[in-house]
Design a protein around this motif. Structure first.
Motif, PDB file in Angstrom:
ATOM      1  N   ARG A  95       0.830  -1.209   0.000  1.00 16.08           N
ATOM      2  CA  ARG A  95       0.000   0.000   0.000  1.00 16.08           C
ATOM      3  C   ARG A  95       0.865   1.259   0.000  1.00 16.08           C
ATOM      4  NH1 ARG A  95      -4.458   2.112  -1.636  1.00 16.08           N
ATOM      5  NH2 ARG A  95      -5.340   0.075  -1.230  1.00 16.08           N
ATOM      6  N   GLU A  96       1.901   1.289   0.817  1.00 13.19           N
ATOM      7  CA  GLU A  96       2.787   2.451   0.874  1.00 13.19           C
ATOM      8  C   GLU A  96       3.382   2.739  -0.507  1.00 13.19           C
ATOM      9  OE1 GLU A  96       6.971   3.868   2.991  1.00 13.19           O
ATOM     10  OE2 GLU A  96       5.936   2.091   3.751  1.00 13.19           O
ATOM     11  N   GLU A  99       0.655   4.157  -2.851  1.00 14.84           N
ATOM     12  CA  GLU A  99       0.328   5.557  -2.557  1.00 14.84           C
ATOM     13  C   GLU A  99       1.463   6.507  -2.920  1.00 14.84           C
ATOM     14  OE1 GLU A  99      -1.035   5.604   1.504  1.00 14.84           O
ATOM     15  OE2 GLU A  99      -2.922   4.633   0.959  1.00 14.84           O
ATOM     16  N   SER A 100       2.690   6.005  -2.990  1.00 15.54           N
ATOM     17  CA  SER A 100       3.824   6.869  -3.315  1.00 15.54           C
ATOM     18  C   SER A 100       3.888   7.209  -4.807  1.00 15.54           C
ATOM     19  CB  SER A 100       5.142   6.214  -2.888  1.00 15.54           C
ATOM     20  OG  SER A 100       5.494   5.169  -3.768  1.00 15.54           O
ATOM     21  N   GLU A 174       7.551   0.490  -5.417  1.00 13.93           N
ATOM     22  CA  GLU A 174       6.459   1.088  -6.187  1.00 13.93           C
ATOM     23  C   GLU A 174       6.450   0.635  -7.642  1.00 13.93           C
ATOM     24  OE1 GLU A 174      10.017   3.409  -7.030  1.00 13.93           O
ATOM     25  OE2 GLU A 174       9.173   2.668  -5.151  1.00 13.93           O
TER      26      GLU A 174
END
Length: 188
Positions: A95-96, A99-100, A174
């Motif tokens: 998730r991090e 979102e990045s 990512e």
């Protein structure tokens, strides 16, 4: 890991059990000494686990038993599809990482997809164990659980098999590619 207690219809459950049994019998080298009747009894007693196996199958994972934990009595299913499961590709790591991304975000991330399915992403050791039973990810790659020290720095790791060797690589968490997905494991 989120455990979604969901159950399959009788028709879907019977179809899945037949598919799993056929694969089990075709690949007996993966689980020597394990009896299908014992596995089926466990699956029938745990409908939530059967649902997770259905999700593994539905997304192209072709789950089969790779481990039997003699201490706990649990059977461990791994995704055994030749390539990273098609229905779980083009995802970033977590998730991090999702979102990045400022633009061109993937639709999902590996850790949350696995949790929603009730499975865990393979660790590197499990990935290497799987490779002892065949040739997997010759054209694709699969995210594996990343140590916190690497993830803290923005990275994530993935594996594949090239030149008859299993490689472990790193990438920004990512990142996502059409040929990279993830393989999961489920304890029953």
């Amino acid at each position: 890991m989120t455990n979604h207690i969901q159950e399959l219809s009788l028709e879907l459950a019977e179809g899945l059990l037949q598919t799993l049994k056929t694969r089990f019998e075709k690949n007996i080298n993966r689980h020597q000494g394990v009896e299908w009747a014992d596995v089926q009894a466990k699956l029938e007693a745990h409908p939530g686990k059967l649902w997770s196996l259905y999700e593994m199958e539905r997304t192209g994972g072709e789950p089969d038993i790779i481990e039997h934990d003699a201490t706990t009595g649990e059977y461990v299913f791994y995704d055994c599809s030749a390539e990273s499961p098609k229905g779980r590709r083009s995802v970033c790591y977590d998730r991090e990482a999702l979102e990045s991304r400022k633009e061109h975000k993937p639709q999902n991330n590996a850790l949350e997809m696995a949790a929603a399915m009730g499975i865990e992403i393979l660790i590197e050791e499990q990935y290497r164990k799987l490779q002892k039973f065949g040739y997997f990810d010759l054209k694709t790659s699969s995210w594996v659980q990343t140590p916190a020290s690497i993830r803290k720095l923005g990275g994530a790791i993935f594996c594949d098999r090239r030149y008859d060797t299993v490689f472990v690589y790193h990438n920004g968490a990512e990142s996502y590619y059409a040929a990279r997905g993830f393989r999961g494991a489920l304890r029953v």
